[in-house]
Design an enzyme around this catalytic site. Structure first.
Site, PDB file in Angstrom:
ATOM      1  N   HIS A 174      34.161  -6.940  -4.154  1.00 57.37           N
ATOM      2  CA  HIS A 174      33.019  -7.777  -4.506  1.00 57.37           C
ATOM      3  C   HIS A 174      33.215  -8.426  -5.873  1.00 57.37           C
ATOM      4  O   HIS A 174      33.806  -7.836  -6.765  1.00 57.37           O
ATOM      5  CB  HIS A 174      31.740  -6.947  -4.562  1.00 57.37           C
ATOM      6  CG  HIS A 174      31.431  -6.251  -3.286  1.00 57.37           C
ATOM      7  ND1 HIS A 174      30.770  -5.043  -3.245  1.00 57.37           N
ATOM      8  CD2 HIS A 174      31.678  -6.571  -1.994  1.00 57.37           C
ATOM      9  CE1 HIS A 174      30.620  -4.652  -1.987  1.00 57.37           C
ATOM     10  NE2 HIS A 174      31.167  -5.561  -1.211  1.00 57.37           N
ATOM     11  N   LYS A 220      30.647  -5.324 -15.648  1.00 57.06           N
ATOM     12  CA  LYS A 220      30.000  -4.062 -15.321  1.00 57.06           C
ATOM     13  C   LYS A 220      30.776  -2.869 -15.849  1.00 57.06           C
ATOM     14  O   LYS A 220      31.986  -2.940 -16.057  1.00 57.06           O
ATOM     15  CB  LYS A 220      29.760  -3.930 -13.830  1.00 57.06           C
ATOM     16  CG  LYS A 220      30.976  -4.027 -12.956  1.00 57.06           C
ATOM     17  CD  LYS A 220      30.574  -3.961 -11.475  1.00 57.06           C
ATOM     18  CE  LYS A 220      31.225  -5.062 -10.695  1.00 57.06           C
ATOM     19  NZ  LYS A 220      30.830  -5.104  -9.318  1.00 57.06           N
ATOM     20  N   TYR A 232      26.648   2.135 -11.799  1.00 60.62           N
ATOM     21  CA  TYR A 232      27.013   0.815 -12.302  1.00 60.62           C
ATOM     22  C   TYR A 232      26.029   0.434 -13.401  1.00 60.62           C
ATOM     23  O   TYR A 232      24.833   0.600 -13.243  1.00 60.62           O
ATOM     24  CB  TYR A 232      26.884  -0.263 -11.224  1.00 60.62           C
ATOM     25  CG  TYR A 232      27.481   0.074  -9.889  1.00 60.62           C
ATOM     26  CD1 TYR A 232      28.719  -0.426  -9.528  1.00 60.62           C
ATOM     27  CD2 TYR A 232      26.792   0.863  -8.972  1.00 60.62           C
ATOM     28  CE1 TYR A 232      29.259  -0.138  -8.282  1.00 60.62           C
ATOM     29  CE2 TYR A 232      27.330   1.153  -7.739  1.00 60.62           C
ATOM     30  CZ  TYR A 232      28.558   0.651  -7.398  1.00 60.62           C
ATOM     31  OH  TYR A 232      29.088   0.939  -6.175  1.00 60.62           O
ATOM     32  N   ASP A 264      31.451  -6.589   4.299  1.00 67.02           N
ATOM     33  CA  ASP A 264      32.790  -6.238   3.845  1.00 67.02           C
ATOM     34  C   ASP A 264      33.801  -6.329   4.987  1.00 67.02           C
ATOM     35  O   ASP A 264      34.918  -6.807   4.796  1.00 67.02           O
ATOM     36  CB  ASP A 264      32.809  -4.833   3.243  1.00 67.02           C
ATOM     37  CG  ASP A 264      32.085  -4.751   1.908  1.00 67.02           C
ATOM     38  OD1 ASP A 264      31.717  -5.816   1.353  1.00 67.02           O
ATOM     39  OD2 ASP A 264      31.864  -3.629   1.431  1.00 67.02           O
TER      40      ASP A 264
END
Length: 183
Positions: A63, A72, A132, A168
């Site tokens: 991603h 991140k 995250y 995905d």
């Protein structure tokens, strides 16, 4: 806690805490604003914390975000994951390079992933919780997904894929994504 630059992804860092262990278990700092600042990052830029729980073999990714991208901090807080970063910043000296990490609840290491890099991981344990800390609000219109099994990337996923999202599973190749982004 120490910060180490990731040589294959320009601007990426691995933050490794120093756990204090005793008969009760362990305690460690997982985020230190001063250490983050010392490597040139703005600790106040992170605006959202999220967590995912995955079972062994689950694969999430690859991603990234279009537009301004998304930086991140990623940490496996419980269990163990195989973590992947792909540099897709055309102006980066490490453009198209990949880096692989084993993140675990044992080490509590945190990986800083710069905006413009694709990210994915696979759970290696029966349960893996991944945290995250993200620097932008989520906009689903900016979501980009790249095929986890793209032959150009040749990512050595350690386990057979047990499960993944439809998004995905149906993701386009890296070449298709790059062609779309250039157009």
């Amino acid at each position: 806690m120490k910060a180490t630059e990731v040589p294959t992804i320009a601007g990426a860092y691995l933050f490794e805490p120093t756990p204090y262990a005793d008969e009760r278990g362990f305690f460690c700092r997982t985020f230190d604003a001063d250490l983050v600042r010392s490597v040139g990052l703005d600790p106040g830029a992170f605006i959202q914390d999220s967590v995912s729980r995955s079972v062994r073999g689950v694969l999430r990714g690859l991603h990234l975000r279009s537009g301004a991208g998304e930086a991140k901090l990623v940490r496996c807080s419980y269990g163990k994951i195989f973590d992947v970063v792909v540099d897709l910043r055309p102006d980066s000296p490490t453009y198209r390079d990949r880096a692989f990490f084993e993140l675990s609840g044992e080490t509590q290491a945190t990986l800083y992933i710069p905006a413009g890099c694709a990210h994915g991981f696979q759970a290696l344990t029966d349960t893996a919780d991944t945290s995250y800390r993200i620097d932008r609000a989520h906009d689903p219109a900016e979501d980009v997904t790249i095929a986890f099994d793209d032959p150009e990337l040749a990512i050595p996923w350690p386990l057979p894929v047990a499960s993944m999202s439809r998004r995905d599973r149906e993701a386009p190749s890296l070449a298709e994504v790059l062609k779309y982004q250039e157009g």
